[in-house]
Design an enzyme around this catalytic site. Structure first.
Site, mmCIF file in Angstrom:
data_model
loop_
_atom_site.group_PDB
_atom_site.id
_atom_site.type_symbol
_atom_site.label_atom_id
_atom_site.label_comp_id
_atom_site.label_asym_id
_atom_site.label_seq_id
_atom_site.Cartn_x
_atom_site.Cartn_y
_atom_site.Cartn_z
ATOM 1 N N GLU A 48 -1.745 -14.642 17.769
ATOM 2 C CA GLU A 48 -1.597 -15.442 18.991
ATOM 3 C C GLU A 48 -2.864 -15.382 19.849
ATOM 4 O OE1 GLU A 48 0.408 -17.733 19.787
ATOM 5 O OE2 GLU A 48 1.713 -17.426 18.074
ATOM 6 N N TYR A 131 2.746 -18.512 27.777
ATOM 7 C CA TYR A 131 2.895 -19.009 26.400
ATOM 8 C C TYR A 131 2.827 -17.860 25.380
ATOM 9 C CZ TYR A 131 2.015 -20.796 21.870
ATOM 10 O OH TYR A 131 2.121 -21.000 20.522
ATOM 11 N N ASP A 149 3.700 -24.974 22.826
ATOM 12 C CA ASP A 149 2.313 -25.247 22.437
ATOM 13 C C ASP A 149 2.131 -26.762 22.349
ATOM 14 O OD1 ASP A 149 3.496 -26.034 20.080
ATOM 15 O OD2 ASP A 149 2.072 -24.998 18.788
#
Ligand code: SF4
Length: 356
Positions: A48, A131, A149
């Protein structure tokens, strides 16, 4: 917490989960393990960070290399910032590398080497925003969340036919996203949305004829799939900055390099001496070291325009030759080792232009 779903959302979830079973991309951070078949949370965490601002295709190779060097959180905890920054060359946005290492050290010291599975703890880690926290919770720990996303945002904008710029409708997108959260299969569903967006509901020319959720897509019904998601008009032209880079090469084919400051762009990375970047070419001030060196440089005919996210850097290149003895105290890197020296991409472009 998921909002009450109607049949439309239930069907979409069922269809996408079934589609994912047969069509999931094989990505190195998706290996399942243990009886609960959860993903490796360390792999998800690292991926990520890498995926912030970088495409999946560009990340896959680097991720595999990263995991070869630092296969576990414990080993990464022992890494130095210099080493990880050198590794990060080519991925760009070097602040991510520094934040990743800072986060890992906090996880090692405060969370007993275990990536937290609570939003309130994740969000406090350097480089972890809403996020990333939700992506880790959902993908690694199967928690019922929906990290939004670009792929997921696009699918939602089309399914619910959001006809205003999505940047202005973030809250609405979030409301819709909550209808599409899975209680038990959150990890698979999040990844299913991401994969569906990258292969079927693509930014340009979505494959609506092959789409299994076409019946539920309001943008398709209204023939607006080519227009949605609506992007905001970029009012401002990209800013331009200027610099001059200096290549100093010795009789052993080595170049003088130095470390950039630990704050600002390309933090702590290696660079060739260059002037402070400025918005006004006429206000360029020669680098202090270059001024004091008394070296005579030749200007190359070609120049580089290197795009950063918020500005383009116009670089003029100057080169000269000297004896190593004249600059004994400086760091020299051999021409053969430049590629592995951790030079950021912009610096590699400068030296490649000189060499070719
Ligand atoms: Fe995307 Fe087309 Fe499917 Fe709508 S119908 S979700 S636009 S692929």
């Amino acid at each position: 917490m998921s909002l009450k779903k109607n049949n439309k959302e239930k069907h979409i979830i069922t269809i996408l989960l079934r589609w994912y079973r047969y069509n999931a991309r094989k990505l190195p951070w998706r290996k399942k393990r243990g009886s609960k078949k959860l993903l490796n949370s360390y792999y998800v965490f690292v991926s990520e960070f890498m995926l912030q601002q970088t495409t999946v295709n560009a990340v896959v190779f680097k991720f595999n290399e990263f995991i070869k060097i630092w296969p576990t959180l414990k080993l990464l905890n022992k890494a130095t910032e210099t080493k990880i920054l050198r590794f990060w060359s080519g991925l760009g946005y070097y602040a991510r590398a520094k934040n990743l290492l800072k986060s890992i050290k906090i996880i090692a010291n405060q969370h007993n080497y275990i990536i937290p599975n609570e939003y309130s703890k994740l969000i406090q880690l350097p480089g972890v925003g809403d996020y990333t926290a939700k992506a880790v919770l959902g993908i690694a720990y199967n928690k019922s969340v929906m990290p939004i996303d670009a792929n997921i945002e696009r699918i939602l904008a089309r399914l619910y036919c959001i006809t205003k710029p999505v940047k202005d409708k973030k809250l609405l997108v979030e409301v819709f996203s909550k209808k599409l959260i899975s209680k038990n299969k959150s990890s698979d569903l999040i990844q299913a949305f991401m994969d569906y967006g990258s292969s079927i509901c693509t930014p340009k020319n979505p494959k609506c004829n092959d789409c299994l959720i076409q019946n539920y897509c309001l943008a398709f019904k209204k023939n607006l799939t080519h227009k949605i998601p609506i992007k905001k008009n970029k009012k401002n032209k990209k800013v331009i900055k200027f610099t001059r880079a200096y290549l100093i090469v010795n009789e052993f084919n080595e170049f003088i390099v130095r470390q950039r400051p630990s704050t600002g762009m390309l933090q702590s990375m290696i660079e060739f001496p260059n002037d402070l970047w400025t918005n006004n070419k006429k206000k360029l001030v020669s680098d202090k070291f270059i001024n004091l060196s008394s070296l005579k440089f030749t200007k190359l005919n070609k120049k580089i325009i290197y795009p950063f996210s918020h500005f383009d850097l116009h670089i003029e290149i100057y080169a000269t030759k000297t004896k190593k003895n004249n600059f004994k105290r400086y760091k020299w890197v051999s021409i053969n080792k430049l590629n592995k020296s951790g030079l950021p991409t912009v610096m590699k472009k400068i030296v490649n232009l000189y060499l070719n």
